[in-house]
Write a protein that holds these residues in place. Structure first.
Motif, PDB file in Angstrom:
ATOM      1  N   ALA A   1       0.938  -1.298  -0.062  1.00 25.57           N
ATOM      2  CA  ALA A   1      -0.598   0.442   0.052  1.00 25.57           C
ATOM      3  C   ALA A   1       0.441   1.640  -0.376  1.00 25.57           C
ATOM      4  O   ALA A   1       0.032   2.084   0.137  1.00 25.57           O
ATOM      5  CB  ALA A   1      -1.228   0.368   1.139  1.00 25.57           C
ATOM      6  N   CYS A   2       2.183   0.686   0.428  1.00 27.66           N
ATOM      7  CA  CYS A   2       2.864   2.630   0.705  1.00 27.66           C
ATOM      8  C   CYS A   2       3.548   2.467  -0.364  1.00 27.66           C
ATOM      9  O   CYS A   2       4.426   3.824  -0.413  1.00 27.66           O
ATOM     10  CB  CYS A   2       3.475   2.640   2.293  1.00 27.66           C
ATOM     11  N   GLY A   3       4.131   1.568  -1.752  1.00 31.19           N
ATOM     12  CA  GLY A   3       4.577   1.418  -2.843  1.00 31.19           C
ATOM     13  C   GLY A   3       6.156   1.138  -2.107  1.00 31.19           C
ATOM     14  O   GLY A   3       7.222   1.216  -2.710  1.00 31.19           O
TER      15      GLY A   3
ATOM     16  N   ALA B   1       6.264   2.144   4.939  1.00 32.50           N
ATOM     17  CA  ALA B   1       5.391   2.731   6.147  1.00 32.50           C
ATOM     18  C   ALA B   1       4.490   2.114   6.036  1.00 32.50           C
ATOM     19  O   ALA B   1       2.468   2.665   6.548  1.00 32.50           O
ATOM     20  CB  ALA B   1       5.063   4.055   5.153  1.00 32.50           C
ATOM     21  N   CYS B   2       3.769   0.832   5.637  1.00 32.30           N
ATOM     22  CA  CYS B   2       2.455   0.255   6.183  1.00 32.30           C
ATOM     23  C   CYS B   2       2.229  -0.963   6.626  1.00 32.30           C
ATOM     24  O   CYS B   2       4.105  -1.537   6.540  1.00 32.30           O
ATOM     25  CB  CYS B   2       1.687  -0.080   4.811  1.00 32.30           C
ATOM     26  N   THR B   3       2.525  -1.733   6.698  1.00 30.07           N
ATOM     27  CA  THR B   3       2.125  -3.517   7.167  1.00 30.07           C
ATOM     28  C   THR B   3       1.946  -4.144   5.908  1.00 30.07           C
ATOM     29  O   THR B   3       1.951  -6.061   6.236  1.00 30.07           O
ATOM     30  CB  THR B   3       1.951  -3.642   8.405  1.00 30.07           C
ATOM     31  N   THR B   4       1.270  -3.454   5.251  1.00 29.64           N
ATOM     32  CA  THR B   4       0.741  -4.412   3.747  1.00 29.64           C
ATOM     33  C   THR B   4       1.193  -5.510   3.152  1.00 29.64           C
ATOM     34  O   THR B   4       1.267  -6.685   1.944  1.00 29.64           O
ATOM     35  CB  THR B   4      -0.202  -3.831   3.146  1.00 29.64           C
ATOM     36  N   CYS B   5       2.781  -5.787   3.123  1.00 26.59           N
ATOM     37  CA  CYS B   5       4.116  -6.472   2.222  1.00 26.59           C
ATOM     38  C   CYS B   5       4.758  -6.861   2.953  1.00 26.59           C
ATOM     39  O   CYS B   5       5.463  -7.962   3.560  1.00 26.59           O
ATOM     40  CB  CYS B   5       5.334  -5.788   1.967  1.00 26.59           C
ATOM     41  N   HIS B   6       3.941  -7.638   4.812  1.00 25.98           N
ATOM     42  CA  HIS B   6       4.322  -8.521   5.769  1.00 25.98           C
ATOM     43  C   HIS B   6       4.431  -9.982   4.753  1.00 25.98           C
ATOM     44  O   HIS B   6       3.342 -11.043   4.475  1.00 25.98           O
ATOM     45  CB  HIS B   6       3.057  -8.243   6.398  1.00 25.98           C
TER      46      HIS B   6
END
Ligand code: FES
Length: 119
Positions: A45-47, A51-56
């Motif tokens: 989400a943050c590219g 700055a996010c955790t969606t690539c966890h």
């Protein structure tokens, strides 16, 4: 050639160091960079800017084949849902050898937009 296996789908992607065109999402040759290069959907989400955790992802094998976790990644990944000892951010973990990673169930995108589904 380093190999990244994504679970639960079992998709495996191999690349040659220095030959992966940098996708500008996450660190060069990061798990996210590899996924994007092969059109495999991993949320970011943050590219890829830590700055996010969606690539966890949860590392199942080959943790020693990833770059050391830096403080800013450690601070961020702690905020991820269902964080585990072997959790990493796909955009920050640089692949140096064979790894097997699992995309946590809560983070699987069931509707893929252009990329390959993770199911
Ligand atoms: Fe946002 Fe990795 S894509 S932290």
């Amino acid at each position: 050639m380093p190999k990244v296996t994504f679970l639960p789908s079992g998709d495996v992607f191999e690349f040659e160091h220095g030959k992966l065109p940098y996708c500008d999402h996450g660190k060069p040759e990061s798990i996210l960079d590899v996924a994007m290069h092969f059109n495999f959907h991993l949320d970011h989400a943050c590219g890829g800017n830590n700055a996010c955790t969606t690539c966890h992802v949860v590392v199942k094998q080959g943790a020693n084949h990833l770059s050391e976790m830096e403080d800013d990644e450690a601070d961020r990944v702690e905020t991820a849902a269902d964080v585990q000892l072997s959790s990493r951010l796909g955009c920050q973990a640089v692949v140096k050898g064979d790894v097997v990673v699992e995309i946590p169930a809560w983070n699987r995108n069931y509707i893929s937009e252009g990329g390959k589904s993770t199911l």
